[in-house]
Motif scaffolding. Structure first.
Motif, PDB file in Angstrom:
ATOM      1  N   VAL A   1       0.843  -1.199   0.000  1.00 47.17           N
ATOM      2  CA  VAL A   1       0.000   0.000   0.000  1.00 47.17           C
ATOM      3  C   VAL A   1       0.881   1.253   0.000  1.00 47.17           C
ATOM      4  CG1 VAL A   1      -1.746   1.298   1.295  1.00 47.17           C
ATOM      5  CG2 VAL A   1      -1.920  -1.198   1.121  1.00 47.17           C
ATOM      6  N   ALA A   2       1.931   1.235   0.808  1.00 42.92           N
ATOM      7  CA  ALA A   2       2.825   2.405   0.873  1.00 42.92           C
ATOM      8  C   ALA A   2       3.452   2.684  -0.490  1.00 42.92           C
ATOM      9  CB  ALA A   2       3.909   2.181   1.927  1.00 42.92           C
ATOM     10  N   LEU A   3       3.939   1.644  -1.157  1.00 39.64           N
ATOM     11  CA  LEU A   3       4.618   1.855  -2.448  1.00 39.64           C
ATOM     12  C   LEU A   3       3.668   2.490  -3.471  1.00 39.64           C
ATOM     13  CD1 LEU A   3       6.766  -1.379  -2.785  1.00 39.64           C
ATOM     14  CD2 LEU A   3       7.616   0.980  -2.615  1.00 39.64           C
ATOM     15  N   ILE A   4       2.438   2.008  -3.523  1.00 39.50           N
ATOM     16  CA  ILE A   4       1.484   2.553  -4.496  1.00 39.50           C
ATOM     17  C   ILE A   4       1.112   3.993  -4.125  1.00 39.50           C
ATOM     18  CG2 ILE A   4      -0.780   2.215  -5.604  1.00 39.50           C
ATOM     19  CD1 ILE A   4      -0.330  -0.810  -5.267  1.00 39.50           C
ATOM     20  N   GLY A   5       1.345   4.359  -2.870  1.00 41.80           N
ATOM     21  CA  GLY A   5       1.150   5.750  -2.437  1.00 41.80           C
ATOM     22  C   GLY A   5       2.013   6.747  -3.190  1.00 41.80           C
ATOM     23  N   ALA A   6       2.991   6.252  -3.960  1.00 41.86           N
ATOM     24  CA  ALA A   6       3.774   7.132  -4.845  1.00 41.86           C
ATOM     25  C   ALA A   6       2.887   7.799  -5.886  1.00 41.86           C
ATOM     26  CB  ALA A   6       4.888   6.347  -5.533  1.00 41.86           C
ATOM     27  N   HIS A   7       1.680   7.268  -6.068  1.00 41.96           N
ATOM     28  CA  HIS A   7       0.735   7.909  -6.989  1.00 41.96           C
ATOM     29  C   HIS A   7       0.163   9.209  -6.421  1.00 41.96           C
ATOM     30  CE1 HIS A   7       0.037   3.993  -9.512  1.00 41.96           C
ATOM     31  NE2 HIS A   7       1.181   4.585  -9.772  1.00 41.96           N
ATOM     32  N   CYS A   8       0.747   9.693  -5.322  1.00 41.85           N
ATOM     33  CA  CYS A   8       0.450  11.065  -4.865  1.00 41.85           C
ATOM     34  C   CYS A   8       1.028  12.085  -5.839  1.00 41.85           C
ATOM     35  CB  CYS A   8       1.024  11.297  -3.469  1.00 41.85           C
ATOM     36  SG  CYS A   8       2.812  11.029  -3.343  1.00 41.85           S
ATOM     37  N   VAL A   9       2.027  11.706  -6.618  1.00 41.05           N
ATOM     38  CA  VAL A   9       2.660  12.658  -7.541  1.00 41.05           C
ATOM     39  C   VAL A   9       2.480  12.240  -8.996  1.00 41.05           C
ATOM     40  CG1 VAL A   9       4.398  13.484  -5.899  1.00 41.05           C
ATOM     41  CG2 VAL A   9       4.926  11.518  -7.376  1.00 41.05           C
ATOM     42  N   GLY A  10       2.549  13.229  -9.882  1.00 41.51           N
ATOM     43  CA  GLY A  10       2.502  12.970 -11.319  1.00 41.51           C
ATOM     44  C   GLY A  10       1.089  12.717 -11.802  1.00 41.51           C
ATOM     45  N   LYS A  11       0.996  12.123 -12.978  1.00 45.36           N
ATOM     46  CA  LYS A  11      -0.308  11.841 -13.573  1.00 45.36           C
ATOM     47  C   LYS A  11      -0.188  10.698 -14.567  1.00 45.36           C
ATOM     48  CE  LYS A  11      -1.996  14.581 -16.890  1.00 45.36           C
ATOM     49  NZ  LYS A  11      -1.878  13.920 -18.209  1.00 45.36           N
ATOM     50  N   THR A  12      -1.332  10.214 -15.017  1.00 42.00           N
ATOM     51  CA  THR A  12      -1.352   9.251 -16.113  1.00 42.00           C
ATOM     52  C   THR A  12      -1.562  10.016 -17.418  1.00 42.00           C
ATOM     53  OG1 THR A  12      -3.733   8.879 -15.941  1.00 42.00           O
ATOM     54  CG2 THR A  12      -2.319   7.465 -14.603  1.00 42.00           C
TER      55      THR A  12
END
Ligand code: ZEM
Length: 296
Positions: free
Chosen positions: A172-183
């Motif tokens: 869960v923590a690793l996917i929390g990197a989706h706090c930045v950037g975009k698709t």
């Protein structure tokens, strides 16, 4: 040749303290390329580069992958459809690779760029070690080992087990990197950012997962994604983190306590960057100062 240059040539490594200089060079590249992607900047795509340079690891395969051989520099790997959009990030690092003239490997540079991106965007300190080497083309793993965003919680859990993440918390923590950037539609067939602060490393991703109203819609590329009324999105694999009871408890914890997210992310990201690597005993664990902390 000055003595220290000879020493560098012999060990093919920089002295420990000099990695802060490499850190600063990467951080300055991020500062200088702040207009990228409509002013999101270059931090998110460098973080994604570090993740993809490491996330193709598979200990069960003959060619294991991981960051050790720095194979993302080869077209064979860069042209994996999963890596669409990452050539820009690799190109940003090329002048730094050149500057250090074989004193840093591509694997070390790619992983260090991930550390720099997280820290410069306000995230936690990430412990990091040097010692990767430039492997030859025979060390390039097969394409297709990165995760598919159209999947559910069981898939996500099994995928990260392959990378030695056996605890839901790490996943869960690793996917929390989706706090930045975009698709980006042209890269992945998905479109939109996960939140408002696209270049600040925070727990916003987890807060948005819990508090926004998400609607499953088909996008222009024909893929299903979750959208809200503010123009944010979630991938099916992101939404899996609140569809699975065990994952959801952790999302709630991280949404309420950013320091808990940061702590788990730091150790999990360090592990991701080091999968499959046995470092020499002489290779110390390094911590870096941000440009701000150095008043630069
Ligand atoms: Zn991502 N990720 N990711 N990710 N990722 C994208 C973008 C970014 C998945 C995924 O399919 C996608 C991790 C895990 C997983 C980042 C970091 C990390 C995109 C959009 C997709 C489709 C690419 C595009 O269109 O440009 C899936 C399925 C994952 C696991 C299940 C982990 C772990 C990451 C780091 C620790 C980052 C920073 C981005 C944003 C890149 C950018 O250019 O803005």
């Amino acid at each position: 040749k000055p003595a220290n240059e000879v020493q560098f040539a012999a060990s093919n490594k920089l002295k420990n303290t000099n990695y802060q200089n490499v850190y600063n060079d990467i951080a300055n590249v991020i500062r200088e390329n702040d207009e990228h992607d409509d002013y999101i900047g270059s931090g998110p795509v460098l973080l994604r580069l570090a993740w993809h340079a490491s996330g193709q690891f598979d200990s069960k395969q003959e060619i294991k992958g991981g960051s050790y051989n720095g194979t993302l520099r080869f077209d064979k790997e860069l042209s994996d459809p999963s890596n669409a959009g990452l050539k820009y990030a690799f190109d940003l690092l090329k002048p730094i690779y050149k500057k250090y003239n074989h004193q840093i490997s591509h694997g070390d540079l790619f992983t260090l760029a991930g550390v720099v991106a997280v820290q410069e965007m306000g995230g936690p300190k990430i412990p990091w070690r040097y010692g990767r080497v430039d492997g030859d083309i025979e060390t390039v793993p097969l394409n297709g080992r990165l995760p598919d965003a159209n999947q559910n919680a069981n898939y996500v859990r099994n995928f990260f087990h392959r990378l030695n993440f056996l605890e839901d918390k790490e996943i869960v923590a690793l996917i929390g990197a989706h706090c930045v950037g975009k698709t980006h539609l042209k890269n992945s067939g998905f479109e939109g950012p996960w939140g408002a602060a696209t270049n600040m490393f925070t727990n916003e991703f987890f807060r948005n997962l819990l508090t926004e109203k998400w609607v499953l819609e088909k996008n222009e590329a024909g893929n299903q994604q979750y959208n809200n009324d503010k123009g944010y999105m979630m991938l099916p694999t992101d939404m899996a983190l609140v569809q699975d009871g065990s994952f959801k408890k952790i999302v709630e914890e991280f949404a309420n306590d950013e320091s808990s997210f940061f702590k788990v992310f730091s150790s999990a990201f360090n592990k991701l960057l080091e999968n499959g690597i046995k470092f020499e005993k002489s290779s110390p664990v390094l911590y870096f100062k941000t440009l701000d902390e150095q008043d630069i």
